[in-house]
Design a protein around this motif. Structure first.
Motif, PDB file in Angstrom:
ATOM      1  N   PRO A 121       0.791  -1.236   0.000  1.00 19.63           N
ATOM      2  CA  PRO A 121       0.000   0.000   0.000  1.00 19.63           C
ATOM      3  C   PRO A 121       0.821   1.283   0.000  1.00 19.63           C
ATOM      4  O   PRO A 121       0.275   2.358  -0.279  1.00 19.63           O
ATOM      5  N   PHE A 122       2.120   1.191   0.301  1.00 19.01           N
ATOM      6  CA  PHE A 122       2.937   2.401   0.369  1.00 19.01           C
ATOM      7  C   PHE A 122       3.911   2.518  -0.799  1.00 19.01           C
ATOM      8  O   PHE A 122       4.887   3.268  -0.728  1.00 19.01           O
ATOM      9  N   ASN A 123       3.659   1.782  -1.869  1.00 20.93           N
ATOM     10  CA  ASN A 123       4.468   1.898  -3.082  1.00 20.93           C
ATOM     11  C   ASN A 123       3.780   2.882  -4.023  1.00 20.93           C
ATOM     12  O   ASN A 123       2.738   2.574  -4.605  1.00 20.93           O
ATOM     13  N   PRO A 124       4.333   4.085  -4.190  1.00 20.40           N
ATOM     14  CA  PRO A 124       3.639   5.102  -4.988  1.00 20.40           C
ATOM     15  C   PRO A 124       3.502   4.743  -6.456  1.00 20.40           C
ATOM     16  O   PRO A 124       2.543   5.155  -7.111  1.00 20.40           O
ATOM     17  N   TRP A 125       4.432   3.942  -6.988  1.00 16.03           N
ATOM     18  CA  TRP A 125       4.397   3.649  -8.423  1.00 16.03           C
ATOM     19  C   TRP A 125       3.243   2.731  -8.798  1.00 16.03           C
ATOM     20  O   TRP A 125       2.671   2.851  -9.883  1.00 16.03           O
ATOM     21  N   LYS A 179       8.713  14.227 -11.287  1.00 19.94           N
ATOM     22  CA  LYS A 179       8.022  14.163 -12.580  1.00 19.94           C
ATOM     23  C   LYS A 179       6.666  13.483 -12.426  1.00 19.94           C
ATOM     24  O   LYS A 179       5.658  13.924 -13.001  1.00 19.94           O
ATOM     25  N   ALA A 180       6.622  12.398 -11.641  1.00 19.93           N
ATOM     26  CA  ALA A 180       5.360  11.690 -11.415  1.00 19.93           C
ATOM     27  C   ALA A 180       4.360  12.566 -10.671  1.00 19.93           C
ATOM     28  O   ALA A 180       3.155  12.524 -10.953  1.00 19.93           O
ATOM     29  N   MET A 181       4.840  13.366  -9.723  1.00 18.34           N
ATOM     30  CA  MET A 181       3.955  14.278  -8.995  1.00 18.34           C
ATOM     31  C   MET A 181       3.364  15.329  -9.933  1.00 18.34           C
ATOM     32  O   MET A 181       2.180  15.667  -9.859  1.00 18.34           O
ATOM     33  N   PHE A 219       4.569  10.092  -2.841  1.00 22.14           N
ATOM     34  CA  PHE A 219       5.780  10.700  -3.395  1.00 22.14           C
ATOM     35  C   PHE A 219       6.232  11.870  -2.522  1.00 22.14           C
ATOM     36  O   PHE A 219       7.433  12.068  -2.310  1.00 22.14           O
ATOM     37  N   GLY A 220       5.273  12.640  -2.014  1.00 24.24           N
ATOM     38  CA  GLY A 220       5.607  13.772  -1.156  1.00 24.24           C
ATOM     39  C   GLY A 220       6.272  13.348   0.134  1.00 24.24           C
ATOM     40  O   GLY A 220       7.189  14.005   0.636  1.00 24.24           O
ATOM     41  N   ILE A 221       5.829  12.220   0.706  1.00 29.07           N
ATOM     42  CA  ILE A 221       6.416  11.709   1.950  1.00 29.07           C
ATOM     43  C   ILE A 221       7.809  11.141   1.703  1.00 29.07           C
ATOM     44  O   ILE A 221       8.744  11.363   2.484  1.00 29.07           O
ATOM     45  N   LEU A 222       7.961  10.393   0.603  1.00 27.72           N
ATOM     46  CA  LEU A 222       9.209   9.679   0.347  1.00 27.72           C
ATOM     47  C   LEU A 222      10.304  10.553  -0.261  1.00 27.72           C
ATOM     48  O   LEU A 222      11.481  10.182  -0.204  1.00 27.72           O
ATOM     49  N   ARG A 223       9.964  11.701  -0.806  1.00 28.33           N
ATOM     50  CA  ARG A 223      10.957  12.514  -1.518  1.00 28.33           C
ATOM     51  C   ARG A 223      12.071  13.002  -0.605  1.00 28.33           C
ATOM     52  O   ARG A 223      13.185  13.261  -1.065  1.00 28.33           O
TER      53      ARG A 223
END
Length: 313
Positions: free
Chosen positions: A157-161, A230-232, A213-217
């Motif tokens: 559930p925490f994999n953004p891709w 880019k994904a964001m 993505f915002g959390i992991l960046r």
């Protein structure tokens, strides 16, 4: 005065010295010619035959000789011992990919089901789902891709891709479906309902991926960070095209952010965890039911509203 145990009788070590002086048999490594497995052998050693067929199939696959590779992978299965599950999984995956390249979709999916039945931990199941996803992609089956991605999102559930791909697939299927006019009249209410579900899944996936993505960046750098940014940006643009109202976006964001707590995200790392006793909430139970119960529905693609007057914007 001597301390108890500080002295030893030399005779205690005599046997050890004698053992060390014993001659050790010399080891001779087996020398193999380049591509030795390409030659047919009549050996009765099943392990040797398994290796020969496996290596030959791998080489044929690399050369894109998929028919030959599939033949050797299939023959190899009968020589794999019951306990050697890792080699069996590798051979079955190779066979499934050969079927995929040969255009045998059903055979590829049937082989994938065998792999799924034998999966014993989350890593195995992830590989199976990714294989299934690649098969659906090969044949352009967007619905199959969405189904596989939903299961991947439930497992990780925490994999953004996975969320980003789920959203992109839903958006693509929505754009290719009948939207208005005579084509929409053929499907009637059923088509409008499906379009509404696709729209909502697209919004959900883009919102969730953007949050992750915002959390992991903050932990990323270099090309990984560039890919996330880019994904964001793509997620933001996609949401502008989907046109959710502010109230709809607020509800989706609230539901999809409920479990995004750093401590919980660390605790929920399931890589390699046994499937025995592992409870994985499905996509509907974990997220979808909450969103639909909030009254999120669509009327027409591009003019989506909240049903039952819940959207005040």
């Amino acid at each position: 005065m001597e301390i108890f145990g500080s002295t030893f009788d030399d005779s205690v070590f005599v046997a050890a010295r004698d053992r060390l002086s014993a001659s050790i048999p010399s080891y001779r490594a087996k020398l193999c010619e380049p591509r030795w497995f390409c030659k047919d052998t009549d050996t009765e050693d099943t392990t040797e035959r398994q290796k020969t067929l496996k290596f030959r199939a791998d080489l044929a696959f690399r050369r894109r000789q998929y028919e030959s590779a599939l033949r050797d992978y299939t023959a190899c299965l009968s020589f794999i011992p019951d306990g050697n599950l890792s080699v069996r999984r590798d051979v079955l995956e190779g066979a499934a990919r050969c079927c995929c390249h040969l255009g045998r979709r059903e055979q590829a999916l049937d082989t994938t089901e065998k792999l799924r039945a034998e999966a014993s931990n989350t890593c195995h199941l992830t590989c199976v789902l990714q294989l299934e996803l690649s098969i659906h992609q090969r044949f352009g089956d967007l619905r199959g891709q969405i189904s596989a991605l939903q299961r991947l999102c439930s497992l990780h559930p925490f994999n953004p891709w996975y969320w980003f791909k789920l959203a992109s697939g839903s958006q693509s299927l929505l754009e290719s479906s009948p939207q208005a006019g005579r084509e929409a009249e053929v499907g009637g209410d059923e088509q409008r309902k499906e379009n509404g579900e696709l729209w909502l899944k697209a919004c959900v996936g883009f919102v969730r991926s953007r949050l992750l993505f915002g959390i992991l960046r903050i932990q990323q750098s270099s090309f990984v960070l560039l890919s996330s940014e880019k994904a964001m940006q793509d997620s933001d643009q996609a949401l502008r095209n989907l046109k959710p109202t502010e109230r709809s976006l607020e509800i989706i964001s609230e539901v999809m952010a409920e479990d995004l707590i750093p401590e919980k995200m660390r605790e929920d790392n399931q890589d390699g965890e046994s499937l025995a006793g592992l409870s994985i909430k499905n996509f509907e139970e974990r997220w979808w039911d909450k969103l639909t119960s909030a009254g999120l529905m669509e009327k027409e693609p591009g003019t989506f509203k909240m049903s039952q007057g819940t959207d005040s914007v």
